[in-house]
Design an enzyme around this catalytic site. Structure first.
Site, PDB file in Angstrom:
ATOM      1  N   GLY A  81       0.806  -1.220   0.000  1.00 42.39           N
ATOM      2  CA  GLY A  81       0.000   0.000   0.000  1.00 42.39           C
ATOM      3  C   GLY A  81       0.836   1.266   0.000  1.00 42.39           C
ATOM      4  O   GLY A  81       0.359   2.317   0.395  1.00 42.39           O
ATOM      5  N   LEU A  82       2.083   1.184  -0.439  1.00 42.06           N
ATOM      6  CA  LEU A  82       2.929   2.379  -0.507  1.00 42.06           C
ATOM      7  C   LEU A  82       3.135   2.833  -1.952  1.00 42.06           C
ATOM      8  O   LEU A  82       4.102   3.514  -2.267  1.00 42.06           O
ATOM      9  CB  LEU A  82       4.276   2.130   0.184  1.00 42.06           C
ATOM     10  CG  LEU A  82       4.166   1.739   1.664  1.00 42.06           C
ATOM     11  CD1 LEU A  82       5.538   1.488   2.262  1.00 42.06           C
ATOM     12  CD2 LEU A  82       3.445   2.818   2.468  1.00 42.06           C
ATOM     13  N   SER A  83       2.228   2.409  -2.832  1.00 42.12           N
ATOM     14  CA  SER A  83       2.216   2.873  -4.229  1.00 42.12           C
ATOM     15  C   SER A  83       3.426   2.470  -5.040  1.00 42.12           C
ATOM     16  O   SER A  83       4.038   3.283  -5.737  1.00 42.12           O
ATOM     17  CB  SER A  83       2.107   4.396  -4.289  1.00 42.12           C
ATOM     18  OG  SER A  83       0.854   4.779  -3.919  1.00 42.12           O
ATOM     19  N   SER A  84       3.780   1.201  -4.956  1.00 40.76           N
ATOM     20  CA  SER A  84       4.922   0.750  -5.768  1.00 40.76           C
ATOM     21  C   SER A  84       4.623   0.908  -7.256  1.00 40.76           C
ATOM     22  O   SER A  84       5.538   1.190  -8.034  1.00 40.76           O
ATOM     23  CB  SER A  84       5.291  -0.694  -5.436  1.00 40.76           C
ATOM     24  OG  SER A  84       4.168  -1.526  -5.556  1.00 40.76           O
ATOM     25  N   GLU A  89      -2.567   3.184 -15.083  1.00 44.75           N
ATOM     26  CA  GLU A  89      -3.341   2.339 -14.143  1.00 44.75           C
ATOM     27  C   GLU A  89      -4.715   2.015 -14.729  1.00 44.75           C
ATOM     28  O   GLU A  89      -5.173   0.877 -14.661  1.00 44.75           O
ATOM     29  CB  GLU A  89      -3.547   3.055 -12.800  1.00 44.75           C
ATOM     30  CG  GLU A  89      -2.314   3.185 -11.941  1.00 44.75           C
ATOM     31  CD  GLU A  89      -1.973   1.916 -11.143  1.00 44.75           C
ATOM     32  OE1 GLU A  89      -2.690   0.909 -11.250  1.00 44.75           O
ATOM     33  OE2 GLU A  89      -0.950   1.957 -10.428  1.00 44.75           O
ATOM     34  N   ASP A 120      -1.836   9.106  -5.683  1.00 45.81           N
ATOM     35  CA  ASP A 120      -0.534   8.427  -5.608  1.00 45.81           C
ATOM     36  C   ASP A 120       0.432   9.019  -6.619  1.00 45.81           C
ATOM     37  O   ASP A 120       1.585   9.310  -6.313  1.00 45.81           O
ATOM     38  CB  ASP A 120      -0.690   6.928  -5.917  1.00 45.81           C
ATOM     39  CG  ASP A 120      -1.683   6.255  -4.985  1.00 45.81           C
ATOM     40  OD1 ASP A 120      -2.030   6.856  -3.953  1.00 45.81           O
ATOM     41  OD2 ASP A 120      -2.110   5.133  -5.312  1.00 45.81           O
ATOM     42  N   TYR A 170     -11.955  -2.103  -5.110  1.00 46.27           N
ATOM     43  CA  TYR A 170     -11.658  -0.672  -5.296  1.00 46.27           C
ATOM     44  C   TYR A 170     -12.607  -0.069  -6.333  1.00 46.27           C
ATOM     45  O   TYR A 170     -13.219   0.983  -6.100  1.00 46.27           O
ATOM     46  CB  TYR A 170     -10.194  -0.508  -5.744  1.00 46.27           C
ATOM     47  CG  TYR A 170      -9.781   0.938  -5.857  1.00 46.27           C
ATOM     48  CD1 TYR A 170      -9.179   1.593  -4.785  1.00 46.27           C
ATOM     49  CD2 TYR A 170     -10.023   1.670  -7.020  1.00 46.27           C
ATOM     50  CE1 TYR A 170      -8.820   2.923  -4.875  1.00 46.27           C
ATOM     51  CE2 TYR A 170      -9.674   2.997  -7.110  1.00 46.27           C
ATOM     52  CZ  TYR A 170      -9.067   3.619  -6.038  1.00 46.27           C
ATOM     53  OH  TYR A 170      -8.729   4.937  -6.135  1.00 46.27           O
TER      54      TYR A 170
HETATM   55  C1  GLA Z   1      -5.224   3.729  -3.922  1.00 45.60           C
HETATM   56  C2  GLA Z   1      -5.494   4.548  -5.181  1.00 45.60           C
HETATM   57  C3  GLA Z   1      -5.592   6.047  -4.867  1.00 45.60           C
HETATM   58  C4  GLA Z   1      -6.541   6.311  -3.703  1.00 45.60           C
HETATM   59  C5  GLA Z   1      -6.264   5.363  -2.541  1.00 45.60           C
HETATM   60  C6  GLA Z   1      -7.291   5.473  -1.452  1.00 45.60           C
HETATM   61  O1  GLA Z   1      -3.962   4.024  -3.417  1.00 45.60           O
HETATM   62  O2  GLA Z   1      -4.473   4.344  -6.117  1.00 45.60           O
HETATM   63  O3  GLA Z   1      -5.974   6.762  -6.013  1.00 45.60           O
HETATM   64  O4  GLA Z   1      -7.871   6.234  -4.112  1.00 45.60           O
HETATM   65  O5  GLA Z   1      -6.200   4.007  -2.945  1.00 45.60           O
HETATM   66  O6  GLA Z   1      -7.248   6.719  -0.862  1.00 45.60           O
END
Ligand code: GLA
Length: 358
Positions: free
Chosen positions: A122-125, A158, A170, A219
């Site tokens: 959940g750190l946007s890899s 994405e 992100d 999501y």
């Molecule tokens: C993921 C998505 C983001 C955001 C978060 C929740 O990281 O990539 O765009 O919606 O979830 O805040």
């Protein structure tokens, strides 16, 4: 980028291709302090870049092809011309997607990718990978690209190449964030300001141990529910809705909860930016705790293992700070904020490992 990651990328590149790279580009991951599941509702978010991220070593070669190595997977990819979508979503989807969506690369490049960000936490890899690739393509092509344009290309990647209907938090945090600062981003018009985190505060991340799995479907469902709520309320997005409108609208229970989370979370983000500016750690902590409860009960994106970590951290931290899940949910990381001189105490009390963001 840490010196180790920079030299690791250069060395792996040289081992593989027999020459030093022309350059190594980097993009960090991000942690979100507050403002969860509001970016795709035109809301406000408060993310921060982390120190870890993705490095891309590259060099120009003749021709119009791309030779790409994902060193951490021991896998390669090569193609020329307009890239096709790979059969299933993988790191290749992000690399090819970024090349196609950014229109920055004309080929004739070798790239080697390596990173120090754990995947699925959940750190946007994936945003980190996309922005690092975009930076490499831009530098190799000798073009300047604004962070907002890079972020938009990564978001299209994405959407179109990974099938995740994400917002833009992100990508913006990774492309335009400033180390040591939180970024207050308005996802409606993409204006932002960098907010210093007080010297005496520590921002820590710990992994729940639950890897996010099968989350993309959930999501996309949450996003559709928010859009349905906005349509039922007759507003362009939930950013424009009020708690009173929701109370009066007679929405079904699930839609009502989703809308209430989003409206309150945008308010929490505004308040958190205020608490950051005044250095009010107790207030900031209370906002984090409220945010977690809302994600768990109203937006329903937490899982018991994450709730347990949050409860443990909150008990150890007490009133001067707080903890909550961060990112899309269904596992991944927990963020904690507390006084910097209490970090040792928190580590001893919980026996957990933390990444220090600030
Ligand atoms: C993921 C998505 C983001 C955001 C978060 C929740 O990281 O990539 O765009 O919606 O979830 O805040």
């Amino acid at each position: 980028m840490s010196a180790e990651l920079q030299s690791k990328a250069a060395k792996l590149f040289a081992d593989r291709f027999g020459t030093v790279p022309d350059a190594v580009n980097f993009a960090p991951g991000r942690v979100n302090m507050i403002g969860e599941h509001v970016d795709y509702n035109d809301g406000l978010v408060l993310p921060m870049p982390v120190r870890e991220g993705t490095a891309v070593g590259w060099s120009r070669v003749g021709g119009d092809g791309f030779e790409v190595v994902a060193a951490d997977f021991g896998e390669d990819d090569s193609f020329s011309g307009e890239p096709d979508k790979p059969g299933e979503v993988s790191w290749r989807s992000y690399v090819r997607g970024m090349i196609a969506e950014s229109e920055l690369g004309s080929g004739g490049m070798r790239m080697l990718i390596t990173g120090d960000l754990s995947r699925g936490s959940g750190l946007s890899s994936s945003a980190s990978l996309c922005i690092a690739i975009g930076r490499a393509l831009a530098q190799a092509g000798g073009v300047e690209i604004a962070p907002v344009d890079l972020a938009r290309a990564a978001q299209r990647t994405e959407h179109n190449w990974a099938g995740v209907a994400c917002g833009i938090m992100d990508q913006m945090a990774v492309a335009a964030g400033e180390p040591g600062h939180a970024m207050l981003l308005d996802c409606r018009d993409l204006t932002y300001s960098h907010r210093a985190v007080p010297e005496g505060w520590a921002v820590l991340i710990t992994d729940s141990g639950v890897t996010r799995g099968l989350v993309d479907g959930e999501y996309n469902i949450r996003r559709a529910q928010c859009e349905a709520a906005a349509a039922a309320l007759g507003v362009a997005s939930l950013r424009d809705a009020s708690l009173e409108q929701v109370a009066a609208a007679g929405l079904d229970e699930v839609t009502r909860r989703r809308a209430l989370h989003v409206i309150a979370e945008i308010e929490r983000t505004r308040d958190a930016a205020g608490a950051l500016a005044t250095g009010d750690l107790a207030e900031f902590g209370e906002i984090l705790r409220g945010g977690h409860v809302s994600l768990r009960d109203m937006f329903e994106v937490s899982v018991p293992a994450v709730d347990a970590v949050v409860t443990e951290l909150q008990a150890a931290i007490g009133a001067e700070g707080g903890a909550r899940m961060t990112g899309g949910g269904f596992g991944g990381a927990v963020v904690a904020v507390l006084a910097a001189d209490r970090v040792g105490e928190l580590k001893r009390a919980t026996g957990r490992e933390f990444l220090r963001v600030h």
